[in-house]
Design an enzyme around this catalytic site. Structure first.
Site, mmCIF file in Angstrom:
data_model
loop_
_atom_site.group_PDB
_atom_site.id
_atom_site.type_symbol
_atom_site.label_atom_id
_atom_site.label_comp_id
_atom_site.label_asym_id
_atom_site.label_seq_id
_atom_site.Cartn_x
_atom_site.Cartn_y
_atom_site.Cartn_z
ATOM 1 N N TYR A 97 33.278 0.567 28.885
ATOM 2 C CA TYR A 97 34.039 0.967 29.709
ATOM 3 C C TYR A 97 35.012 -0.395 30.056
ATOM 4 O O TYR A 97 36.305 -0.158 30.255
ATOM 5 C CB TYR A 97 33.654 1.649 31.153
ATOM 6 C CG TYR A 97 32.710 2.899 30.988
ATOM 7 C CD1 TYR A 97 33.633 3.893 30.635
ATOM 8 C CD2 TYR A 97 31.502 3.017 31.031
ATOM 9 C CE1 TYR A 97 33.053 4.991 30.622
ATOM 10 C CE2 TYR A 97 30.937 4.349 30.843
ATOM 11 C CZ TYR A 97 31.533 5.469 30.577
ATOM 12 O OH TYR A 97 30.851 6.418 30.385
ATOM 13 N N ASN A 120 37.445 14.181 30.426
ATOM 14 C CA ASN A 120 38.072 14.415 29.017
ATOM 15 C C ASN A 120 37.595 16.050 28.660
ATOM 16 O O ASN A 120 36.510 16.293 28.524
ATOM 17 C CB ASN A 120 37.309 13.547 28.078
ATOM 18 C CG ASN A 120 37.655 13.769 26.477
ATOM 19 O OD1 ASN A 120 38.731 14.698 26.263
ATOM 20 N ND2 ASN A 120 36.926 13.364 25.558
ATOM 21 N N CYS A 128 35.115 10.730 23.505
ATOM 22 C CA CYS A 128 34.235 9.844 24.631
ATOM 23 C C CYS A 128 32.740 9.614 24.537
ATOM 24 O O CYS A 128 32.340 8.691 25.018
ATOM 25 C CB CYS A 128 34.555 10.371 25.837
ATOM 26 S SG CYS A 128 33.960 12.475 26.079
ATOM 27 N N HIS A 129 32.281 9.962 23.470
ATOM 28 C CA HIS A 129 30.990 9.766 23.285
ATOM 29 C C HIS A 129 30.918 8.354 22.850
ATOM 30 O O HIS A 129 29.682 7.649 22.529
ATOM 31 C CB HIS A 129 30.452 10.978 22.398
ATOM 32 C CG HIS A 129 30.913 10.979 20.785
ATOM 33 N ND1 HIS A 129 32.119 11.658 20.682
ATOM 34 C CD2 HIS A 129 30.588 10.211 19.663
ATOM 35 C CE1 HIS A 129 32.769 11.583 19.452
ATOM 36 N NE2 HIS A 129 31.680 10.731 18.793
ATOM 37 N N GLU A 155 27.489 9.503 13.330
ATOM 38 C CA GLU A 155 28.558 8.545 12.956
ATOM 39 C C GLU A 155 28.074 7.003 12.507
ATOM 40 O O GLU A 155 28.795 6.313 11.890
ATOM 41 C CB GLU A 155 29.546 8.315 14.070
ATOM 42 C CG GLU A 155 30.454 9.455 14.541
ATOM 43 C CD GLU A 155 31.326 9.300 15.548
ATOM 44 O OE1 GLU A 155 31.399 8.143 16.106
ATOM 45 O OE2 GLU A 155 32.115 10.373 16.068
#
Length: 166
Positions: A97, A120, A128-129, A155
């Site tokens: 953040y 979001n 946002c993950h 990912e």
């Protein structure tokens, strides 16, 4: 008018919603979540919900790293700036953040950035993950921490599981 459909993915059902200007919502669907107020909702596919479903299928198959969809999320100017910054985090990478606040040019906005991330409305496409704690741990996610871990694992991103912190 906003068209929406429930799309089945390898990670569960997702609600895909699109209006005339773009995708307005994409969320993990658990059946109990009511539709947002303030718009006319119509169940049924549209060309944009179909395209979003196609691109999501490619993402879950490991064939897509970036999305090419028009977005029209409802939100404040600040929220939209935060969500635009989220889209700059590359596939397979994470940010804290604090790093997100720095990217927006306002280190004092860490909490506001966290709140905007939590608001979001377009999961995965607005990633946002990919925002985690400064120590590498998972932090809140509307789809749940287990889902966040699954997305980051898909990912190939590095993060610390909660059990590893003990």
């Amino acid at each position: 008018m906003i068209n929406y459909e429930i799309h089945t993915t390898p990670f569960g059902e997702m609600r895909i919603a699109a209006g005339e200007r773009g995708l307005v919502a994409l969320s993990f669907h658990r059946g109990e979540r009511p539709l947002p107020t303030g718009a006319d909702w119509q169940r049924g596919a549209s060309p944009l919900t179909d395209e979003a479903a196609r691109q999501l299928a490619e993402y879950f198959a490991g064939e897509r790293r970036e999305f090419d969809l028009p977005l029209a999320p409802p939100g404040t100017d600040f929220q939209r700036r935060v969500w635009d910054a989220l889209r700059q985090i590359p596939y397979g990478e994470t940010r804290s953040y604090r790093q997100q606040a720095e990217a927006l040019g306002n280190l004092k906005a860490i909490r506001a950035v966290a709140r905007a991330n939590g608001a979001n409305p377009i999961a995965i496409v607005v990633p946002c993950h990919r925002v985690i704690g400064a120590d590498g741990s998972l932090t809140g996610y509307a789809g749940g921490l287990e889902m966040k871990a699954r997305l980051l694992t898909l990912e190939g991103a590095r993060f610390i599981q909660q059990a590893e912190l003990l």
